[in-house]
Design an enzyme around this catalytic site. Structure first.
Site, mmCIF file in Angstrom:
data_model
loop_
_atom_site.group_PDB
_atom_site.id
_atom_site.type_symbol
_atom_site.label_atom_id
_atom_site.label_comp_id
_atom_site.label_asym_id
_atom_site.label_seq_id
_atom_site.Cartn_x
_atom_site.Cartn_y
_atom_site.Cartn_z
ATOM 1 N N GLN A 251 28.075 25.245 44.145
ATOM 2 C CA GLN A 251 28.493 25.953 43.267
ATOM 3 C C GLN A 251 26.770 25.959 42.515
ATOM 4 O OE1 GLN A 251 31.106 28.355 43.324
ATOM 5 N NE2 GLN A 251 31.202 27.126 45.412
ATOM 6 N N HIS A 254 24.636 29.188 43.858
ATOM 7 C CA HIS A 254 25.348 30.579 43.384
ATOM 8 C C HIS A 254 24.317 31.206 41.431
ATOM 9 C CE1 HIS A 254 27.981 31.873 46.214
ATOM 10 N NE2 HIS A 254 28.027 30.612 45.428
ATOM 11 N N GLU A 319 37.814 26.892 37.833
ATOM 12 C CA GLU A 319 37.743 27.969 39.082
ATOM 13 C C GLU A 319 38.320 27.614 40.392
ATOM 14 O OE1 GLU A 319 35.672 31.703 41.400
ATOM 15 O OE2 GLU A 319 34.211 30.205 40.277
ATOM 16 N N HIS A 320 37.584 26.546 40.798
ATOM 17 C CA HIS A 320 38.024 25.823 41.372
ATOM 18 C C HIS A 320 37.758 24.259 40.887
ATOM 19 C CE1 HIS A 320 34.328 29.133 42.899
ATOM 20 N NE2 HIS A 320 35.315 29.248 44.381
ATOM 21 N N ASP A 353 36.026 29.357 50.528
ATOM 22 C CA ASP A 353 35.084 31.118 50.464
ATOM 23 C C ASP A 353 35.324 32.255 51.188
ATOM 24 O OD1 ASP A 353 34.459 30.590 48.001
ATOM 25 O OD2 ASP A 353 32.243 30.125 47.948
ATOM 26 N N HIS A 412 67.779 58.942 19.538
ATOM 27 C CA HIS A 412 67.951 57.813 20.951
ATOM 28 C C HIS A 412 68.867 57.932 20.176
ATOM 29 C CE1 HIS A 412 63.878 56.993 21.031
ATOM 30 N NE2 HIS A 412 63.990 56.314 22.298
#
Length: 424
Positions: A251, A254, A319-320, A353, A412
């Site tokens: 990661q 990235h 996230e992961h 992934d 109404h």
């Protein structure tokens, strides 16, 4: 990597998606310009930012055929198998419309309808992301979306990467445009002479893409505002330091702002992983990016026990999340907040992934506390169906009218009472 006690836990939440005031102003200006001038503005921004002058934004069949000629058969085979895995997984998420009939004759239900059109943004420029194509397009196709539009910034040669075009073709995209950045988001949201507008925009991008998606939200739907990638690894003394380090770095490479965290009750593992990260880091092709990520957003937290470790990852809401412990499956039920959960040493994050099937478009920046991975539901909408019977209205009409008057909405109440009066 820094080793510290869990009492010093720092949230991985980073407020970077808001952008600077200059970036926000630039995005608003681009969107307004594309709305006003259409293709002319889109063409100018493409020349300015992508440094290429296009006569047409559309990707032709000839370009797709050329792309197939530039990739090998093994890649095509892998893409097809990955797409089938993703398709099989997402088909299990499909839910049918339903109706129930009450004893009084009333019928209530829910009608599920796919969106008419979706725009998929695929990052480009210096890199190719065929996996992003599959993860966004396949669930949309499974959901039943008829019109899927893909946009991606062109390279210096005025073309899209061959791998991206092959993935798009295999996923079933027939409408592809060479356009990127905030200008492409504006084109998808509001349309130009070349690109008809869509109902929803999905897919990752840089800060300008993220800000543009935020800006057009409300006129169209979006999937999420995703930030830099994150991984948290929950591991005990049974984990291998070299495998844990490799996953942390997967990661870190990235983005300089990507976050990689190990949470463990084992001081021995913590120290071994810290050493291993530095050893592997030196051999990475993207070591400058990964080194910045590890220095700024990497950490190893040592807890008193495994329960404290579980609670720590719940606070991080990553996230992961990888769980590499002796009793990994037993811990699954205790995990409340994570975008994707990888159980066991063979479930390395890249498996998800690219190939396993679950979607890799995941909530970041702590939003896994309340949001989910991209899925079939994101490409469908639900309509309530109400078929009220005469018997039910007579039984409940006075209550409905009273409720309306309690809110001060006399019309109404009368809309119900006129029916009761006419049937007497």
């Amino acid at each position: 990597m820094k080793i510290q006690r869990v009492q010093d836990l720092v949230s991985i939440k980073r407020s970077i998606e808001a952008g600077t005031s200059e970036q926000q102003a630039a995005v608003k200006g681009i969107i307004a310009d594309v709305r006003s001038r259409g293709d002319e503005a889109l063409r100018e921004y493409t020349e300015k930012f992508d440094r290429v002058k296009l006569s047409s934004f559309s990707v032709t069949e000839e370009e797709i055929e050329e792309a197939y000629g530039k990739v090998d058969d093994q890649f095509i085979s892998i893409v097809r198998e990955a797409a089938e895995n993703i398709r099989t997984y997402h088909k299990k998420q499909l839910r049918p419309s339903w109706m129930t009939t009450e004893e009084n004759g009333t019928i209530l239900g829910q009608k599920i309808t796919p969106l008419d059109s979706v725009g998929v943004y695929v990052p480009g420029g210096t890199a190719a992301y065929p996996s992003s194509v599959l993860m966004n397009v396949v669930p949309a196709k499974v959901a039943g979306v008829k019109r899927i539009v893909m946009v991606s910034p062109p390279g210096a040669d005025g073309k899209l990467p061959s791998a991206v075009l092959v993935a798009a073709k295999e996923a079933g995209v027939v409408e592809i445009y060479k356009a990127g950045g905030a200008q492409a988001v504006a084109a998808l949201a509001y349309g130009t002479e070349s690109i008809q507008p869509v109902d929803k925009i999905t897919g990752p991008g840089n800060i300008y893409v993220a800000l543009a998606k935020r800006e057009v939200f409300g006129d169209v739907d979006i999937d999420m505002i995703a930030g830099p990638s994150e991984i948290a690894i929950l591991a005990d003394e049974t984990a291998r330091a070299d495998e844990v380090a490799a996953d942390l770095l997967s990661q870190a490479e990235h983005d300089p702002r990507a976050c990689s965290v190990l949470v463990t009750p084992s001081q021995e593992l913590a120290e071994a992983v810290a050493i291993e990260v530095e050893k592997q880091l030196a051999l990475l092709p993207r070591k400058e990016i990964a080194a910045r990520s590890i220095a700024d957003y990497g950490a190893i937290y040592v807890t008193n026990d495994i329960d404290e470790a579980v609670e720590t990852v719940n606070q991080l809401a990553p996230e992961h999340l990888e769980v590499i412990t002796a009793n990994a499956m037993e811990l699954l039920g205790k995990i409340r907040h994570a975008g994707a959960i990888f159980i066991g040493r063979y479930s390395s994050e890249p498996v998800g992934d690219y190939f396993a099937g679950p979607n890799h478009v995941l909530p970041t920046n702590g939003t896994a506390r309340f949001s989910s991975p991209l899925n079939v539901d994101d490409f469908q909408k639900k309509s309530s169906v109400i078929i009220y019977s005469e018997k039910a209205l007579k039984a409940n009409g006075a209550k409905i009218a009273a409720f309306a008057r309690m809110e001060g909405l006399e019309a109404h109440a009368r809309a119900v009472e006129v029916r009761l009066k006419n049937d007497n």
